[in-house]
Write a protein that holds these residues in place. Structure first.
Motif, mmCIF file in Angstrom:
data_model
loop_
_atom_site.group_PDB
_atom_site.id
_atom_site.type_symbol
_atom_site.label_atom_id
_atom_site.label_comp_id
_atom_site.label_asym_id
_atom_site.label_seq_id
_atom_site.Cartn_x
_atom_site.Cartn_y
_atom_site.Cartn_z
ATOM 1 N N ASP A 1 0.835 -1.182 0.000
ATOM 2 C CA ASP A 1 0.000 0.000 0.000
ATOM 3 C C ASP A 1 0.878 1.243 0.000
ATOM 4 O OD1 ASP A 1 -1.887 2.119 1.367
ATOM 5 O OD2 ASP A 1 -3.163 0.442 0.761
ATOM 6 N N LYS B 1 0.433 3.995 1.527
ATOM 7 C CA LYS B 1 0.298 4.831 2.703
ATOM 8 C C LYS B 1 1.672 5.102 3.324
ATOM 9 C CE LYS B 1 -4.222 4.606 2.535
ATOM 10 N NZ LYS B 1 -5.037 5.747 2.164
ATOM 11 N N ALA C 1 0.764 4.692 9.031
ATOM 12 C CA ALA C 1 0.795 3.360 9.632
ATOM 13 C C ALA C 1 1.003 3.448 11.141
ATOM 14 C CB ALA C 1 1.904 2.527 8.992
ATOM 15 N N GLY D 1 -5.742 -1.417 10.834
ATOM 16 C CA GLY D 1 -4.704 -0.625 10.197
ATOM 17 C C GLY D 1 -3.315 -1.187 10.440
ATOM 18 N N GLN E 1 -3.058 -4.105 8.029
ATOM 19 C CA GLN E 1 -3.092 -3.695 6.627
ATOM 20 C C GLN E 1 -1.921 -2.800 6.235
ATOM 21 O OE1 GLN E 1 -6.887 -2.105 5.531
ATOM 22 N NE2 GLN E 1 -6.369 -1.911 3.381
ATOM 23 N N TYR E 2 -1.451 -1.970 7.157
ATOM 24 C CA TYR E 2 -0.414 -0.993 6.804
ATOM 25 C C TYR E 2 0.888 -1.162 7.581
ATOM 26 C CZ TYR E 2 -4.574 1.269 4.902
ATOM 27 O OH TYR E 2 -5.739 1.526 4.221
ATOM 28 N N TYR E 3 0.788 -1.204 8.922
ATOM 29 C CA TYR E 3 2.009 -1.156 9.736
ATOM 30 C C TYR E 3 2.853 -2.427 9.594
ATOM 31 C CZ TYR E 3 5.136 -0.435 13.674
ATOM 32 O OH TYR E 3 6.260 -0.284 14.454
ATOM 33 N N TYR F 1 4.455 -2.828 6.211
ATOM 34 C CA TYR F 1 5.544 -1.840 6.093
ATOM 35 C C TYR F 1 6.800 -2.363 6.794
ATOM 36 C CZ TYR F 1 8.062 2.590 6.397
ATOM 37 O OH TYR F 1 9.012 3.571 6.294
#
Length: 420
Positions: free
Chosen positions: A191, A193, A198, A237, A240-242, A245
């Motif tokens: 992603d 973002k 994140a 989140g 999905q993001y952190y 990453y």
């Protein structure tokens, strides 16, 4: 070859995926029938009438998870049809005929699975009712068939089939040939973002920890649940993001040249993207039922019913995750076979699978576990849940998913090694 004959051949060619899908529908239908049957059981409705609505809401929650199970399994089933649909599309048939083919296959599956699910549900009905009677302290006949429950089951199944048809038709309509050919080859796409975005989710996820040192009373139950719910929003989140990453950074900085961990991390990233929704449902359902157990800990029957519902939800969610990983393993057979051709030994492939499953379940268990621990500790401090009950609830969660991890690893390994 006629369109319908080709549809049957497609189902036979992907028999393992079809059988798993049929089993999922049978299991879900049997559960839906039995919970509707008990909801409309006169004994179930009369006992502790002040709390009968809560009993029914818990039953409806499990029915919702059972329906979700079918839709989740359907998403993998339909993805498995992508290659066959693309072949048919290349032959020049219209999109409407393509949808007709897909709906024909869906109805074949449903015609087999739904009657079997109802028959199995009816056959286990006495055992299920007996179990519920023991939980609720009732002594009566276990041969109670609720026509209202049966009608509701049929109505839910009809709606389920209707929406599955819409979903599958929409899938075929939206995907062009290029998309269909690429479905099973799609890898994880990071992603866009930012890292700060994140980290914001991570902070929201960790907010409930502040409840542990806080000085709260029994009248703070709703506030505690609200704070935990906010934390659960942060959890989605984080997954999905952190976490993706951080995994991406670890791959680049530490394992860019490690031929085993690079693959296991890549597989993990893809699996997390597919499982994000499931982990959130697991977090919400576990927190919700623990809250109910704590809130009504002095009402023994309601506490027992909530405990039973909690166990059923944990088992259901573990089955969904096992199904998901097995289907992923089926999809990855060719990739692992290519690794074997390139020189990767069976031991190295086993290690890749083991590392992926270990990391996957550490995240799947760990993300909801933080909020479960906070909730149990906070409830224990304010005296609405005993240490023994807290340990039982924690043990159910951990043991269920540790056993699930072992089953998943063995099934994954067997499928992959059997294809080499």
């Amino acid at each position: 070859m006629g369109l319908y004959n080709f549809g049957l051949r497609m189902l036979k060619a992907d028999l393992k995926r079809c059988v798993l899908y049929v089993i999922s529908i049978i299991f879900s239908t049997a559960v839906i029938f039995n919970f509707f049957n008990i909801m409309f059981n006169s004994n179930f409705s009369v006992i502790d009438s002040n709390y009968s609505m809560i009993y029914k809401m818990e039953a409806l929650g499990i029915i919702f998870i059972a329906i979700l199970f079918v839709f989740f399994c359907n998403s993998y089933f339909i993805m498995g049809k992508a290659k066959g649909l693309s072949i048919v599309s290349l032959s020049g048939i219209s999109i409407y005929r393509l949808i007709e083919l897909l709906l024909y296959q869906t109805f074949i599956i449903m015609i087999i699975a739904l009657p079997l699910g109802l028959l199995i549900g009816i056959s286990i009905m006495p055992t299920f009712i007996l179990m519920m009677y023991k939980i609720l302290g009732i002594s009566d006949s276990v041969w109670i068939f609720s026509m209202q429950g049966f009608v509701c089951t049929i109505a839910v199944i009809a709606m389920e089939v209707f929406f599955l048809v819409l979903v599958n038709a929409g899938y075929a309509y939206k995907k062009d040939i290029k998309d269909l050919l690429a479905v099973e080859k799609q890898l994880y796409t990071p992603d866009k973002k930012s890292f700060k975005f994140a980290v914001m989710y991570l902070i929201i996820y960790l907010i409930p920890i502040l409840l542990v040192p806080a000085n709260l009373g029994e009248d703070s139950i709703f506030f505690i649940f609200l704070v935990i719910t906010i934390g659960v929003y942060g959890a989605q989140g984080v997954i999905q993001y952190y976490i993706p990453y951080k995994i991406g950074n670890i791959k680049k900085k530490k394992y860019i040249s490690h031929k085993l961990k690079l693959i296991s991390f890549s597989n993990l990233n893809y699996s997390l993207r597919k499982t994000n929704f499931l982990v959130i449902i697991l977090a919400i359902s576990s927190v919700l039922f623990i809250s109910l157990i704590g809130s009504y800990s002095k009402v023994s029957q309601l506490k027992a019913m909530s405990m039973f519902s909690y166990v059923v939800i944990m088992i259901f969610m573990s089955l969904i995750i096992i199904y998901k990983v097995i289907i992923e393993a089926v999809n990855r057979k060719k990739s692992f076979k290519q690794l074997n051709i390139l020189g990767y030994s069976e031991e190295q492939i086993k290690k890749i699978i083991r590392e992926e499953i270990e990391m996957f379940y550490c995240i799947t268990i760990g993300v909801p576990l933080v909020h479960i621990l906070v909730l149990l500790i906070t409830y224990g401090k304010i005296g609405i849940i005993s240490i023994a009950s807290a340990l039982v609830l924690l043990g159910i969660f951990i043991i269920t998913f540790v056993v699930t991890a072992i089953i998943t690893y063995r099934a994954y390994k067997k499928l992959i090694l059997g294809s080499l």
